[in-house]
Design a protein around this motif. Structure first.
Motif, PDB file in Angstrom:
ATOM      1  N   ARG A   1       0.821  -1.208   0.000  1.00  0.00           N
ATOM      2  CA  ARG A   1       0.000   0.000   0.000  1.00  0.00           C
ATOM      3  C   ARG A   1       0.862   1.270   0.000  1.00  0.00           C
ATOM      4  NH1 ARG A   1      -5.349   0.950   1.130  1.00  0.00           N
ATOM      5  NH2 ARG A   1      -5.691  -1.194   1.900  1.00  0.00           N
ATOM      6  N   ALA A   2       1.965   1.230   0.727  1.00  0.00           N
ATOM      7  CA  ALA A   2       2.844   2.406   0.760  1.00  0.00           C
ATOM      8  C   ALA A   2       3.392   2.713  -0.625  1.00  0.00           C
ATOM      9  CB  ALA A   2       3.980   2.183   1.750  1.00  0.00           C
ATOM     10  N   GLN A   3       3.783   1.668  -1.374  1.00  0.00           N
ATOM     11  CA  GLN A   3       4.296   1.868  -2.730  1.00  0.00           C
ATOM     12  C   GLN A   3       3.212   2.422  -3.642  1.00  0.00           C
ATOM     13  OE1 GLN A   3       5.793  -1.737  -4.485  1.00  0.00           O
ATOM     14  NE2 GLN A   3       6.171  -0.795  -6.495  1.00  0.00           N
ATOM     15  N   VAL A   4       1.996   1.909  -3.497  1.00  0.00           N
ATOM     16  CA  VAL A   4       0.879   2.377  -4.325  1.00  0.00           C
ATOM     17  C   VAL A   4       0.604   3.851  -4.036  1.00  0.00           C
ATOM     18  CG1 VAL A   4      -1.583   2.115  -4.776  1.00  0.00           C
ATOM     19  CG2 VAL A   4      -0.139   0.092  -4.555  1.00  0.00           C
ATOM     20  N   ARG A   5       0.672   4.245  -2.770  1.00  0.00           N
ATOM     21  CA  ARG A   5       0.415   5.644  -2.414  1.00  0.00           C
ATOM     22  C   ARG A   5       1.442   6.585  -3.050  1.00  0.00           C
ATOM     23  NH1 ARG A   5       0.075   6.060   3.913  1.00  0.00           N
ATOM     24  NH2 ARG A   5      -0.148   8.280   3.326  1.00  0.00           N
ATOM     25  N   GLN A   6       2.676   6.088  -3.223  1.00  0.00           N
ATOM     26  CA  GLN A   6       3.704   6.913  -3.858  1.00  0.00           C
ATOM     27  C   GLN A   6       3.481   7.030  -5.362  1.00  0.00           C
ATOM     28  OE1 GLN A   6       7.472   5.234  -2.797  1.00  0.00           O
ATOM     29  NE2 GLN A   6       7.382   5.919  -0.670  1.00  0.00           N
ATOM     30  N   LEU A   7       3.097   5.909  -6.004  1.00  0.00           N
ATOM     31  CA  LEU A   7       2.914   5.901  -7.453  1.00  0.00           C
ATOM     32  C   LEU A   7       1.610   6.554  -7.875  1.00  0.00           C
ATOM     33  CD1 LEU A   7       4.197   2.282  -8.253  1.00  0.00           C
ATOM     34  CD2 LEU A   7       5.437   4.443  -8.526  1.00  0.00           C
ATOM     35  N   ALA A   8       0.562   6.393  -7.026  1.00  0.00           N
ATOM     36  CA  ALA A   8      -0.756   6.952  -7.363  1.00  0.00           C
ATOM     37  C   ALA A   8      -1.339   7.588  -6.112  1.00  0.00           C
ATOM     38  CB  ALA A   8      -1.668   5.869  -7.912  1.00  0.00           C
ATOM     39  N   PRO A   9      -0.873   8.765  -5.751  1.00  0.00           N
ATOM     40  CA  PRO A   9      -1.312   9.388  -4.491  1.00  0.00           C
ATOM     41  C   PRO A   9      -2.770   9.809  -4.493  1.00  0.00           C
ATOM     42  CG  PRO A   9       0.035  10.917  -5.767  1.00  0.00           C
ATOM     43  CD  PRO A   9       0.109   9.600  -6.475  1.00  0.00           C
ATOM     44  N   GLY A  10      -3.403   9.882  -5.657  1.00  0.00           N
ATOM     45  CA  GLY A  10      -4.783  10.336  -5.707  1.00  0.00           C
ATOM     46  C   GLY A  10      -5.810   9.254  -5.437  1.00  0.00           C
ATOM     47  N   LEU A  11      -5.398   7.998  -5.361  1.00  0.00           N
ATOM     48  CA  LEU A  11      -6.347   6.905  -5.116  1.00  0.00           C
ATOM     49  C   LEU A  11      -6.947   7.008  -3.713  1.00  0.00           C
ATOM     50  CD1 LEU A  11      -4.426   3.846  -6.658  1.00  0.00           C
ATOM     51  CD2 LEU A  11      -6.237   5.218  -7.704  1.00  0.00           C
ATOM     52  N   ILE A  12      -8.191   6.608  -3.590  1.00  0.00           N
ATOM     53  CA  ILE A  12      -8.861   6.581  -2.284  1.00  0.00           C
ATOM     54  C   ILE A  12      -8.451   5.293  -1.581  1.00  0.00           C
ATOM     55  CG2 ILE A  12     -11.064   6.654  -1.080  1.00  0.00           C
ATOM     56  CD1 ILE A  12     -12.285   7.934  -3.567  1.00  0.00           C
TER      57      ILE A  12
ATOM     58  N   GLN B   1      -5.907   4.898  14.920  1.00  0.00           N
ATOM     59  CA  GLN B   1      -4.524   5.304  14.776  1.00  0.00           C
ATOM     60  C   GLN B   1      -3.855   4.574  13.612  1.00  0.00           C
ATOM     61  OE1 GLN B   1      -6.027   4.326  17.462  1.00  0.00           O
ATOM     62  NE2 GLN B   1      -5.774   5.847  19.105  1.00  0.00           N
ATOM     63  N   ARG B   2      -4.160   3.281  13.482  1.00  0.00           N
ATOM     64  CA  ARG B   2      -3.568   2.493  12.393  1.00  0.00           C
ATOM     65  C   ARG B   2      -4.116   2.963  11.036  1.00  0.00           C
ATOM     66  NH1 ARG B   2      -1.649  -2.714  11.368  1.00  0.00           N
ATOM     67  NH2 ARG B   2      -0.903  -2.670   9.211  1.00  0.00           N
ATOM     68  N   LEU B   3      -5.392   3.282  10.993  1.00  0.00           N
ATOM     69  CA  LEU B   3      -5.982   3.738   9.738  1.00  0.00           C
ATOM     70  C   LEU B   3      -5.351   5.048   9.276  1.00  0.00           C
ATOM     71  CD1 LEU B   3      -9.767   2.962  10.414  1.00  0.00           C
ATOM     72  CD2 LEU B   3      -8.167   1.644   9.010  1.00  0.00           C
ATOM     73  N   HIS B   4      -5.188   5.976  10.207  1.00  0.00           N
ATOM     74  CA  HIS B   4      -4.573   7.253   9.843  1.00  0.00           C
ATOM     75  C   HIS B   4      -3.101   7.069   9.449  1.00  0.00           C
ATOM     76  CE1 HIS B   4      -8.038   9.635  10.743  1.00  0.00           C
ATOM     77  NE2 HIS B   4      -8.069   9.301  12.026  1.00  0.00           N
ATOM     78  N   LEU B   5      -2.423   6.144  10.107  1.00  0.00           N
ATOM     79  CA  LEU B   5      -1.011   5.895   9.800  1.00  0.00           C
ATOM     80  C   LEU B   5      -0.840   5.350   8.387  1.00  0.00           C
ATOM     81  CD1 LEU B   5       1.921   5.849  10.884  1.00  0.00           C
ATOM     82  CD2 LEU B   5       1.472   3.507  11.684  1.00  0.00           C
ATOM     83  N   ASP B   6      -1.777   4.507   7.949  1.00  0.00           N
ATOM     84  CA  ASP B   6      -1.715   3.912   6.608  1.00  0.00           C
ATOM     85  C   ASP B   6      -2.358   4.803   5.548  1.00  0.00           C
ATOM     86  OD1 ASP B   6      -0.459   1.734   7.693  1.00  0.00           O
ATOM     87  OD2 ASP B   6      -2.299   0.540   7.885  1.00  0.00           O
ATOM     88  N   GLY B   7      -2.851   5.959   5.961  1.00  0.00           N
ATOM     89  CA  GLY B   7      -3.459   6.864   5.000  1.00  0.00           C
ATOM     90  C   GLY B   7      -4.806   6.404   4.487  1.00  0.00           C
ATOM     91  N   ILE B   8      -5.499   5.597   5.270  1.00  0.00           N
ATOM     92  CA  ILE B   8      -6.788   5.052   4.848  1.00  0.00           C
ATOM     93  C   ILE B   8      -7.895   6.031   5.236  1.00  0.00           C
ATOM     94  CG2 ILE B   8      -8.443   3.182   5.222  1.00  0.00           C
ATOM     95  CD1 ILE B   8      -6.048   1.319   5.620  1.00  0.00           C
TER      96      ILE B   8
END
Length: 583
Positions: free
Chosen positions: A399-410, A420-427
């Protein structure tokens, strides 16, 4: 010449004969008795009551589980390998069993009300035993294979609880007529105390049940949030074959705001839409590739997948019993559907500016895309030209790699985790089954700017409950049904519900008191009048009073009806003397 002189003229009692005859095969007058019910028959009465209560819960469960019938059939398909609507025989046997047991319960209550001895016929005892064992086996089977569905009972009570409470209170209030009659006729103090205490306990319990009824629909209408968005789960699978292009087009015609699909990856790296592991259920793979029909869907290349028909099975199996509602044009379109790729879905969603959420299934270890499945899917999303803000990404892997390549995805999670875990993972979004989030949790997530999408919501009552709970969106197979729900089915202010609850309790209490007063007043007048009607059926011919066999007693009861008076034949008084009785 022999003359027949009637000693007693009987009125026809067809209703009483039917009640005792059907319940215990006591059709004749002399077979009935006003004696106390034996302990053995009391035990069977308790078994009958327990079976009725169990069947009532079982029937209610399947009635409310209508929202998930397709899920149940899919579970059966995974076990048997053949698609069929397994709910039909279950519903038929449940309805038949519940009707039968409820009928016996009504007959038993009639026996009690009329003062008749309970004596359940042995055939009915076999039927009650069969119904009890069948229901117990069904409960155990559901608990092992579909245990999560039991949550539908407490969830449904949020919608039906206030009204079931009124119905139960009306039924118990009506029973006060029978209870009051038993109390008025009873000459046993201990029996009277037990019956009254038991009845009052049940009645008072029902009076205070609303204190424990919790429903999000009991709220101030001014605080109601906006209508939850509807996402087409696999398109509109009730109107078209699931995960096909026509299914998604039909869902968009129902004004859905998003589309949900299941994605697999072909052997040549093309993401395509398929829910099952194999292609047997939703394609004609057995006809086109008969020697490969049991293979994993991801073992086919995209060229092979395009040769398969993905719509004829829908017309043949009719999984939702909706084919008869389709027009000839729709049936032709369905018959020509093929396997849909993820890129086709994304382009359709982009054209209609609709959100897309998909579940990505990882291919088997021997698959050439086993390690690159995330990159292959992400590449398909980027090449489709769909805005990233319309795609809900659910895989947790990389998921971290995907967020870097496509930051606009929900970024969306299909598992409930700590905030806390959800916010940490950007969910920022959760996709959960409707039984995995309570009303309180929905509120907590909303306050933390995390939207929740619950699946699969097909029934208006469930959609209404979740609407009142504050859910932002739901995933549904019945978007054409939810489209017709512009407002929650019912909504009630807390003070209005309190007024309704107190009013119903007071009316019930007044009716019960009135019935008890009337029954006791009537019995006192009857006992003090000094006039007791002669009814030979009520003569107590118990073995303790007269040491006679049951056959002699039946003969005596028959002789009470007619006596022969003629030459050399004794009078009616002698019939008693011949049998050892004082006239």
């Amino acid at each position: 010449m022999v003359k027949h002189q009637p000693l007693q003229v009987y009125e026809r009692q067809l209703c009483l004969s039917s009640i005792t005859g059907i319940y215990g095969c006591r059709w004749k007058r002399y077979q009935r008795s006003h004696d106390d019910t034996t302990k053995w028959e009391l035990l069977w009465s308790i078994i009958l009551l327990f079976t009725f209560c169990l069947l009532l819960v079982w029937f209610y469960f399947w009635w409310e589980a209508h929202n998930d019938y397709n899920e149940f059939n899919w579970f059966l398909y995974n076990r048997s390998g053949e698609w069929s609507d397994g709910t039909v025989p279950i519903l038929a046997t449940t309805a038949a069993g519940f009707t039968y047991i409820a009928f016996l319960m009504v007959l038993a209550l009639c026996h009690v009300a009329l003062g008749q001895q309970l004596n359940l016929h042995w055939l009915h005892k076999i039927g009650v035993t069969a119904a009890l064992l069948t229901t117990v086996i069904g409960v155990i089977s559901v608990n092992q294979t579909w245990g999560q569905e039991w949550d539908v009972i407490p969830i449904s009570l949020q919608a039906t609880g206030p009204f079931l409470h009124i119905g139960a209170l009306a039924a118990v209030t009506a029973l006060s007529w029978i209870v009051a009659g038993q109390v008025a006729r009873s000459e046993k103090t201990m029996f009277l105390v037990v019956v009254v205490l038991l009845y009052l306990s049940v009645l008072l319990g029902l009076y205070v049940v609303p204190l424990y009824i919790s429903s999000p629909c009991i709220m101030d209408p001014s605080t109601l949030k906006q209508r939850p968005d509807v996402i087409g789960h696999q398109g509109a699978p009730m109107l078209a074959p699931e995960n096909t292009l026509w299914s998604f087009q039909r869902a968009l015609q129902m004004n859905v705001t998003g589309l949900e699909a299941d994605v697999a990856i072909s052997v040549d790296g093309v993401p395509f839409l398929m829910h099952d592991r194999t292609l047997r259920r939703t394609t004609d793979v057995g006809k086109v590739f008969p020697d490969r029909h049991m293979q994993d869907a991801s073992s086919f290349n995209w060229t092979d997948l395009r040769q398969l028909n993905a719509g004829q099975w829908f017309l043949k199996d009719d999984p939702f019993w909706t084919v008869h509602t389709l027009s000839s044009r729709e049936k032709r379109l369905i018959a020509n559907q093929s396997v849909c790729s993820l890129e086709q879905l994304l382009r359709l969603a982009s054209y209609h500016n609709s959100t897309v959420v998909f579940r990505l299934r990882r291919p088997p270890p021997e698959h050439p895309c086993y390690d690159s499945w995330i990159n292959d899917t992400l590449q398909a999303v980027q090449e489709s030209g769909v805005p990233q803000s319309l795609v809900m990404w659910t895989p947790d892997e990389h998921r971290a790699q995907v967020r870097q390549l496509a930051p606009g995805l929900i970024q969306t999670s299909v598992e409930k985790r700590r905030l806390q875990r959800l916010h940490l993972d950007g969910i920022s979004r959760l996709l959960l089954r409707y039984n995995q989030a309570s009303t309180q949790e929905i509120g907590n997530f909303s306050q933390s700017n995390i939207s929740i999408t619950l699946y699969t919501i097909n029934e208006p009552w469930l959609y209404s409950v979740l609407w009142c709970s504050g859910v932002s969106s739901v995933s549904s197979e019945a978007s054409h049904i939810l489209k017709k729900v512009p407002y929650p089915i019912w909504l009630m202010r807390p003070d209005e519900y309190c007024l309704m609850w107190v009013s119903v309790d007071l009316i019930s209490f007044a009716v019960v008191i009135g019935i008890f007063i009337f029954q006791n007043y009537h019995m006192i007048r009857y006992r003090t009048s000094g006039m007791r009607s002669y009814n030979p059926e009520q003569i107590m011919l118990s073995a303790a009073a007269v040491r006679r066999s049951s056959r002699d007693l039946n003969v005596m009861k028959e002789k009470l009806i007619f006596s022969e008076v003629g030459n050399g034949v004794g009078s009616g008084e002698e019939l008693y003397e011949d049998n050892g009785y004082d006239y």
